[in-house]
Design an enzyme around this catalytic site. Structure first.
Site, mmCIF file in Angstrom:
data_model
loop_
_atom_site.group_PDB
_atom_site.id
_atom_site.type_symbol
_atom_site.label_atom_id
_atom_site.label_comp_id
_atom_site.label_asym_id
_atom_site.label_seq_id
_atom_site.Cartn_x
_atom_site.Cartn_y
_atom_site.Cartn_z
ATOM 1 N N ALA A 1 0.853 -1.197 0.000
ATOM 2 C CA ALA A 1 0.000 0.000 0.000
ATOM 3 C C ALA A 1 0.887 1.244 0.000
ATOM 4 O O ALA A 1 1.927 1.263 0.667
ATOM 5 C CB ALA A 1 -0.880 -0.012 1.240
ATOM 6 N N PRO A 2 0.496 2.285 -0.738
ATOM 7 C CA PRO A 2 1.289 3.518 -0.741
ATOM 8 C C PRO A 2 1.397 4.090 0.672
ATOM 9 O O PRO A 2 0.477 3.933 1.469
ATOM 10 C CB PRO A 2 0.471 4.468 -1.627
ATOM 11 C CG PRO A 2 -0.474 3.598 -2.381
ATOM 12 C CD PRO A 2 -0.698 2.370 -1.560
ATOM 13 N N GLY A 3 2.527 4.727 0.948
ATOM 14 C CA GLY A 3 2.717 5.341 2.267
ATOM 15 C C GLY A 3 3.911 4.720 2.970
ATOM 16 O O GLY A 3 4.673 3.970 2.374
ATOM 17 N N GLY B 1 4.411 -0.164 7.638
ATOM 18 C CA GLY B 1 4.179 -0.331 9.070
ATOM 19 C C GLY B 1 5.245 -1.203 9.710
ATOM 20 O O GLY B 1 5.841 -2.051 9.046
ATOM 21 N N MET B 2 5.462 -0.983 10.995
ATOM 22 C CA MET B 2 6.409 -1.827 11.735
ATOM 23 C C MET B 2 5.702 -3.069 12.265
ATOM 24 O O MET B 2 6.315 -4.060 12.597
ATOM 25 C CB MET B 2 6.990 -1.029 12.903
ATOM 26 C CG MET B 2 7.901 0.081 12.426
ATOM 27 S SD MET B 2 8.529 1.030 13.803
ATOM 28 C CE MET B 2 7.364 2.351 13.869
ATOM 29 N N ASP C 1 -13.462 0.973 9.843
ATOM 30 C CA ASP C 1 -13.920 -0.346 10.294
ATOM 31 C C ASP C 1 -12.991 -1.421 9.722
ATOM 32 O O ASP C 1 -12.467 -1.277 8.624
ATOM 33 C CB ASP C 1 -15.354 -0.595 9.797
ATOM 34 C CG ASP C 1 -16.023 -1.740 10.537
ATOM 35 O OD1 ASP C 1 -15.455 -2.206 11.544
ATOM 36 O OD2 ASP C 1 -17.105 -2.167 10.116
ATOM 37 N N LYS D 1 -4.459 -6.150 5.581
ATOM 38 C CA LYS D 1 -3.431 -5.897 6.601
ATOM 39 C C LYS D 1 -3.105 -7.197 7.334
ATOM 40 O O LYS D 1 -4.007 -7.801 7.940
ATOM 41 C CB LYS D 1 -3.925 -4.852 7.603
ATOM 42 C CG LYS D 1 -4.293 -3.531 6.937
ATOM 43 C CD LYS D 1 -4.882 -2.528 7.911
ATOM 44 C CE LYS D 1 -3.841 -1.685 8.561
ATOM 45 N NZ LYS D 1 -4.408 -0.430 9.113
HETATM 46 N N1 LIG Z 1 -7.034 1.862 5.455
HETATM 47 C C1 LIG Z 1 -5.894 2.184 4.817
HETATM 48 N N2 LIG Z 1 -5.952 2.825 3.621
HETATM 49 C C2 LIG Z 1 -4.813 3.157 2.958
HETATM 50 N N3 LIG Z 1 -3.587 2.869 3.382
HETATM 51 C C3 LIG Z 1 -3.458 2.221 4.551
HETATM 52 C C4 LIG Z 1 -4.600 1.851 5.337
HETATM 53 N N4 LIG Z 1 -4.158 1.220 6.438
HETATM 54 C C5 LIG Z 1 -2.809 1.214 6.351
HETATM 55 N N5 LIG Z 1 -2.379 1.810 5.226
HETATM 56 C C6 LIG Z 1 -0.978 1.994 4.774
HETATM 57 O O1 LIG Z 1 -0.180 1.009 5.391
HETATM 58 C C7 LIG Z 1 0.785 1.616 6.261
HETATM 59 C C8 LIG Z 1 0.953 0.792 7.510
HETATM 60 O O2 LIG Z 1 -0.329 0.641 8.113
HETATM 61 P P1 LIG Z 1 -0.517 0.767 9.704
HETATM 62 O O3 LIG Z 1 -0.190 2.140 10.124
HETATM 63 O O4 LIG Z 1 -1.861 0.256 10.052
HETATM 64 O O5 LIG Z 1 0.603 -0.271 10.162
HETATM 65 P P2 LIG Z 1 1.407 -0.340 11.523
HETATM 66 O O6 LIG Z 1 2.389 -1.416 11.362
HETATM 67 O O7 LIG Z 1 0.437 -0.462 12.635
HETATM 68 O O8 LIG Z 1 2.105 1.099 11.554
HETATM 69 P P3 LIG Z 1 3.086 1.622 12.716
HETATM 70 O O9 LIG Z 1 4.420 1.147 12.363
HETATM 71 O O10 LIG Z 1 2.962 3.133 12.625
HETATM 72 O O11 LIG Z 1 2.543 1.081 14.003
HETATM 73 C C9 LIG Z 1 0.256 3.023 6.526
HETATM 74 O O12 LIG Z 1 1.309 3.913 6.812
HETATM 75 C C10 LIG Z 1 -0.430 3.340 5.215
HETATM 76 O O13 LIG Z 1 0.510 3.787 4.282
#
Ligand SMILES: Nc1ncnc2c1ncn2[C@@H]1O[C@H](COP(=O)(O)OP(=O)(O)OP(=O)(O)O)[C@@H](O)[C@H]1O
Length: 587
Positions: free
Chosen positions: A328-330, A333-334, A384, A349
């Site tokens: 996913a763009p962005g 996550g860790m 959700d 996810k």
């Molecule tokens: N609903 C969504 N729509 C679009 N992109 C998403 C969504 N959920 C997550 N992402 C993308 O995936 C990345 C990681 O998701 P998320 O923040 O849930 O993971 P994490 O491992 O819990 O992050 P962190 O390391 O901050 O705890 C986000 O930074 C975003 O780029």
């Protein structure tokens, strides 16, 4: 007729036991739902929250009980596939004419999946993919009222409102109807001139939080064009201390109605034993929403997953061969590995096998956080999540990079079987634009607006007793309506669990210059003065935030909000713009 074999007999018993289990589950779900009107009339808001949480447990509790019964009934034949095959066919006949056959089929799948899912992954969705189990559109007459040849829209509204047998009177219905008239004057005066429209609306009220909604549409009998609407009913005490009803908003058009059914809102309680027909009707009002979104919106979250699975299979079939699943763009996550396709409206996810530092939690804790969100009042600000076990994908559809990353980072969650990549556990979420990406291209005006909404999101979550934990802007997203939502749940917790503190003053210069904290920090300590760090590298965004939401940097805001929550006050959340509330259109 020849006597039945033991296996045949067991199959029939299983079908009967599962159907009885379904009916009992549905009855419990309905009993809680049917209480919504009285909770609304009594303004019993704490009970509303409790009922919401209680209703979310009904399905799984019943599946557990029925599984225990089935184990005893099936005994040695529990894992005989012939027995289950026959049980499914028997069950299919029994529910063929059932009002809620679709949900009943899902219940069968849940039992089968719970007992044998791990061994027979492909069979779990027995009722899903075959054409014979796809629903035919049915008449919705039994769930609707219709008025024909009305004397204009406001008269229609008056008639609609007189139909519902509510126990409390209106404070001043004519005042509210006049305000509704002014709303129309402002947004679509042409509607006021229309006579003879047909007005159609659901016989059941839709309850959520402190509101009740009437949902329907206006139909032009000549052109057949239609305009969906919703009317919001709220209650309050009048000067004499009596509880009275008033109209709070008149929501008109598909776009507005769609927001009411948004994916970051809690589930409606719809006073009906015909939920499938309601979804058929809502599909007509909101053609851009998928069926699973609507089942979800009215609280049938397990069946929504069945519908999602069907949607996903159809969607994948239509995907061009070159379209691949990618990260996913962005910012990655860790804790979660997140993937999607560029055109999809959803992200998948998966919990990583190992979390990157500084994350210290574990899989169970993360799942508990996601569960917390499912139970919470999401106040339109938490995306959700739909939790799936054993969700199968076509392995060829993964880009090489993503496939490599998955086999090294989430190996514990995947099974490779032939052409399939099966995710043993995954959350599916609606895709939004990560806020850090959104602000890169935003105009000055859009930036100010979105940063204002980011601060408002934090405040609304706080008022609903939710502290996001990690408030970096990369953890928030922007919906297609430009609304900010939060999606990173691994550090989320009740606001009342946090200990908000000011950073103590250093005793000496060495402490003051130290990069390490010179004071003890408890596990639940939060230092709002440090929040500006969430804007690292986004100076413009910070500038707006400092101006619009400076109060979030102080301990007072948080402590006062905690106090309000502890006093039992429940926040008012309006799923429409405040400017659209009818009180702004009164004389
Ligand atoms: N609903 C969504 N729509 C679009 N992109 C998403 C969504 N959920 C997550 N992402 C993308 O995936 C990345 C990681 O998701 P998320 O923040 O849930 O993971 P994490 O491992 O819990 O992050 P962190 O390391 O901050 O705890 C986000 O930074 C975003 O780029």
């Amino acid at each position: 007729m020849p006597p039945l074999t033991t296996e045949q007999q067991v199959s029939h018993k299983l079908a009967r036991a599962i159907l009885a289990g379904f009916e009992s589950m549905f009855a419990e779900f309905l009993n809680i739902t049917l209480g919504a009107q009285s909770r609304f009339e009594r303004a019993a808001w704490q009970e509303v929250q409790d009922a919401m949480r209680q209703r979310l447990q009904v399905y799984e509790n019943k599946v557990e009980l029925v599984c225990e019964a089935v184990k005893v009934i099936a005994y040695r034949e529990l894992d005989h596939s012939d027995v289950w095959h026959r049980a499914k066919n028997d069950y299919a006949k029994r529910v063929a004419d059932h009002e809620n056959a679709l949900i009943a089929q899902t219940f069968f799948n849940s039992i089968y999946g719970s007992l044998l899912g791990q061994q027979k992954i492909r069979d779990v969705h027995r009722f899903i993919l075959q054409e014979t189990y796809r629903p035919e559109p049915r008449s919705t007459d039994s769930i609707l009222y219709q008025f024909t040849e009305t004397e204009g829209i406001i008269d229609s509204l008056r008639r609609v409102l007189n139909v519902f047998p509510l126990r409390i009177p209106f404070e001043n219905l004519e005042r509210d109807l006049k305000a509704a008239h002014r709303v129309l004057e402002k947004i679509n005066p042409e509607l006021l001139t229309r006579q003879n429209d047909t007005v159609e609306f659901g016989r059941s009220l839709f309850f959520r939080n402190k509101a009740a909604y009437i949902i329907g549409r206006l139909i032009d009998p000549v052109s057949g064009e239609h305009l969906p609407f919703a009317i919001t009913l709220l209650n309050r005490k009048n000067r004499d201390g009596d509880t009275c009803l008033y109209l709070d908003a008149f929501i008109i058009g598909e776009e507005q109605l769609s927001k009411l059914f948004g994916f970051a809102r809690s589930y409606f309680m719809v006073d009906t034993d015909q939920p499938v027909r309601y979804v058929d009707y809502l599909c007509r009002l909101l053609p851009n929403k998928e069926r699973f979104e609507l089942f979800n919106a009215i609280g049938f979250i397990k069946h929504a997953k069945t519908e999602f699975y069907r949607f996903k299979v159809d969607y994948t079939k239509r995907m061009p061969a070159t379209t691949k699943y990618v990260s996913a763009p962005g910012v990655k996550g860790m804790v979660m590995l997140v993937f999607t396709t560029p055109d999809s409206d959803y992200v998948y996810k998966v919990i990583r096998d190992r979390f990157r530092p500084p994350k210290t939690s574990n899989r169970q804790e993360v799942m508990a956080k996601y569960d917390f969100v499912k139970q919470a009042d999401r106040v339109g600000r938490l995306v959700d999540t739909h939790e799936f076990n054993y969700l199968a994908f076509d392995r060829q559809r993964f880009s090489c990079e993503l496939f490599e990353e998955m086999t090294s980072e989430v190996a514990d969650s995947i099974t490779l079987s032939g052409n399939a990549l099966i995710l043993r556990h995954v959350y599916v979420e609606r895709k939004v634009t990560p806020l850090n990406l959104y602000i890169k291209d935003a105009s000055e005006q859009a930036l100010e607006q979105v940063i204002d909404d980011y601060g408002t999101t934090i405040k609304q979550l706080a008022a609903a007793n939710i502290f996001p934990g990690d408030m970096l802007i990369k953890n928030f997203g922007v919906t297609r309506w430009g609304r900010v939502v939060f999606y990173d749940y691994d550090e989320i917790c009740p606001l009342t669990d946090c200990h908000f503190r000011a950073i103590p003053k250093p005793d000496n210069e060495i402490d003051a210059l130290s990069e390490q904290p010179w004071f003890d920090i408890g596990e639940d300590d939060v230092f709002p003065e440090q929040f500006p760090v969430f804007f690292a590298g986004h100076h413009e965004a910070k500038k707006y935030f400092d101006r619009l939401h400076h109060d979030l940097y102080g301990v007072d805001f948080w402590k006062i909000t905690q106090k309000v929550i502890k006093s039992g006050t429940l926040v008012d959340v309006y799923p429409y713009k405040k400017e659209w509330r009818l009180k702004h259109f009164n004389d």
